[in-house]
Motif scaffolding. Structure first.
Motif, short mmCIF file in Angstrom:
data_model
loop_
_atom_site.label_atom_id
_atom_site.label_comp_id
_atom_site.label_asym_id
_atom_site.label_seq_id
_atom_site.Cartn_x
_atom_site.Cartn_y
_atom_site.Cartn_z
N ASP A 164 0.82 -1.22 0.00
CA ASP A 164 0.00 0.00 0.00
C ASP A 164 0.85 1.26 0.00
O ASP A 164 0.31 2.37 0.00
CB ASP A 164 -0.99 0.01 1.16
N LEU A 165 2.17 1.11 -0.01
CA LEU A 165 3.09 2.22 -0.22
C LEU A 165 4.27 1.67 -1.01
O LEU A 165 4.92 0.72 -0.58
CB LEU A 165 3.57 2.80 1.11
N VAL A 166 4.52 2.26 -2.19
CA VAL A 166 5.61 1.81 -3.05
C VAL A 166 6.49 3.02 -3.36
O VAL A 166 5.98 4.07 -3.75
CB VAL A 166 5.08 1.19 -4.35
N VAL A 167 7.81 2.85 -3.19
CA VAL A 167 8.75 3.93 -3.44
C VAL A 167 9.73 3.48 -4.53
O VAL A 167 10.34 2.42 -4.41
CB VAL A 167 9.54 4.31 -2.17
N VAL A 168 9.88 4.31 -5.56
CA VAL A 168 10.80 4.00 -6.66
C VAL A 168 11.40 5.29 -7.18
O VAL A 168 10.75 6.34 -7.18
CB VAL A 168 10.06 3.23 -7.79
N GLY A 169 12.65 5.24 -7.60
CA GLY A 169 13.31 6.42 -8.16
C GLY A 169 13.26 6.42 -9.67
O GLY A 169 13.32 5.36 -10.31
#
Length: 367
Positions: free
Chosen positions: A154-159
Motif C-alpha cells: 500500500d506504499l511503493v517507493v521507486v526512483g
C-alpha cells in the motif's frame, strides 16, 4: 512474483541504518575529502546564474518576516500544470521522505524498490515501519517489472531516474504501479537531468500526471542548480494526500531564501536553461561512458540517463581506495541494497575532468 522481504522488522528506536545490512545513512558527501576531486556527489558545481542568485540575495533583506510559501507554490504549480494545493514545498527532497514516514503510519506493507536512494527506507524504518524490498536484477540492467511489486503493497517507493543506477524507467511502467488504496512515490530528484531525442521536456516524468490514484512525485532543486546547502524541494500529488503530509511538517519549514529559489527555478526561462544543461550533460555522459568502455573489465549499467553512471568491476572496493590515494573520490556501491563491493557510482563532469580521471583509473587497472 513477490518482492523479496527485507528480513528485519523495524521498531521504534531501531537503527534505520540496519546493522544487519547496508549502511542506509551513508551518503556521497562522506566520500569527499580535502584535496580530492569530487566524483562522488551528484550536485552540479557550475556558478549560479544571475537570475537565480539575484532573488536569493534580495530575500536576505526580508528575513525579519516569516516565510510565505504561497508565491513559490503557485509558481511551481504553474510549471507542472497543477493547482497550488497539489504542491507542498519542502526543505529539500529528503524532508519529503520523513513527512511520508510520519504521516502514513497506517500503511500495512511499505515496499521500496532497490537499488535506489537509501533515505526513503531509512526514514520509514526510523518511524517504525517494517519495510519490504524489491531488488532489481543487475544482469537485466535493473529493469523494473511491475509484477514484481507485491499486490498488497500500500506504499511503493521507486526512483526515476534512479540513484545510483542512472536507469530511467518508462512512464507507463511506473503508471502501472498506481492503484486505489496505494500511495505510489516516485522520486524524481534527477528528472531535470534527463533528455530524449525529439522530446521537449523531461522524458518519462509523471510530475504533471493527475489521473493516477495515490501518485506522489518528489522533486529536488539542489542537483542541477547547486543548492544542496539551501535545502529546497517539493512534492506533487493529490491535495488530500499533501494535506496529510503538511499536517506533520514543522511550521515555516522552508526558508525565505529557499522559497525565492523555488520560484525562480519554476520560470519558463529556468526550465529552458535546465534543458540546455541536460543536453550538455548528455554529451559529457556519453564521453564518460565511451572512455570507460575502453578499460578492461569495467561494465557500465546502461544506458545511463542522469548525472552519474554506475559501473561494475570485481575488486571495486580496492579500486576506490586506490583512487583516493591518487586524489579522486567516487561513490561506493555497497551501501545500496542490491549492490555490493564490486560497484561504484561516478558523477558526470566536464570532458577534461573525465579524461584526467580515466587516465588515473587506467593506470591503476594496469598496475
Amino acid at each position: 512474483m513477490r518482492g523479496q522481504p527485507s528480513g528485519a522488522s523495524a521498531r521504534p528506536g531501531h537503527d534505520p541504518a540496519r546493522a544487519d545490512g547496508p549502511d542506509l545513512a551513508h551518503h556521497g558527501d562522506a566520500e569527499v575529502g580535502e584535496g580530492l576531486v569530487d566524483l562522488a556527489v551528484n550536485v552540479r558545481r557550475a556558478p549560479m546564474p544571475q537570475w537565480l542568485a539575484a532573488p536569493i540575495a534580495a530575500s536576505l533583506t526580508d528575513l525579519a518576516r516569516y516565510p510565505d510559501p504561497a508565491p513559490a507554490r503557485a509558481a511551481v504549480a504553474a510549471r507542472h500544470g497543477r493547482t497550488p494545493d497539489e504542491v507542498l514545498l519542502t526543505a529539500g527532497a529528503a524532508e519529503g521522505f520523513v513527512l511520508l514516514a510520519q504521516a502514513l503510519r497506517g500503511v500495512r506493507r511499505p515496499v521500496v524498490v532497490h537499488p535506489q536512494f537509501t533515505e526513503p527506507e531509512a526514514a520509514l524504518r526510523a518511524a517504525g515501519h517494517a519495510v519490504d524490498r524489491v531488488l532489481l536484477d543487475p544482469h537485466d540492467d535493473f529493469h523494473l517489472d511491475p509484477a514484481r511489486v507485491p499486490d498488497d503493497a500500500d506504499l511503493v517507493v521507486v526512483g526515476n531516474p534512479t540513484n545510483p543506477t542512472s536507469v530511467l524507467h518508462p512512464a507507463d511502467t511506473l503508471a502501472a504501479l498506481a492503484r486505489p488504496g496505494r500511495v505510489l512515490v516516485v522520486d524524481e530528484a534527477f528528472a531535470d537531468t534527463t533528455l530524449a531525442p525529439g522530446h521537449p521536456g523531461e522524458p518519462q516524468s509523471l510530475a504533471a500526471r493527475r489521473d493516477l490514484p495515490g501518485l506522489l512525485v518528489i522533486r529536488s532543486l539542489t542537483k542541477t542548480w547547486g543548492l544542496a546547502g539551501l535545502r529546497v524541494g517539493y512534492l506533487l500529488g493529490e491535495a488530500d494526500l499533501l494535506a496529510r503530509l503538511a499536517a506533520v511538517q514543522p511550521l515555516w519549514a522552508v526558508s525565505t531564501p529557499a522559497l525565492a529559489a523555488a520560484a525562480a527555478c519554476a520560470t519558463p526561462a529556468a526550465v529552458e536553461a535546465e534543458r540546455a544543461i541536460a543536453a550538455q550533460l548528455a554529451a559529457d555522459r556519453d564521453h564518460l561512458v565511451a572512455r570507460l568502455a575502453d578499460l578492461p573489465g569495467v561494465r557500465v549499467v546502461g544506458p545511463p540517463s542522469s548525472a552519474f553512471v554506475l559501473i561494475h568491476r570485481p575488486g571495486a572496493a580496492a579500486l576506490r581506495a586506490a583512487l583516493r590515494e591518487r586524489g579522486w573520490a567516487v561513490r561506493r556501491g555497497d551501501t545500496f541494497p542490491g549492490l555490493g563491493t564490486d560497484w561504484l557510482r561516478i558523477a558526470v563532469r566536464d570532458r577534461a575532468t573525465t579524461d584526467a580521471f580515466i587516465r588515473i583509473l587506467g593506470e591503476i587497472l594496469e598496475a
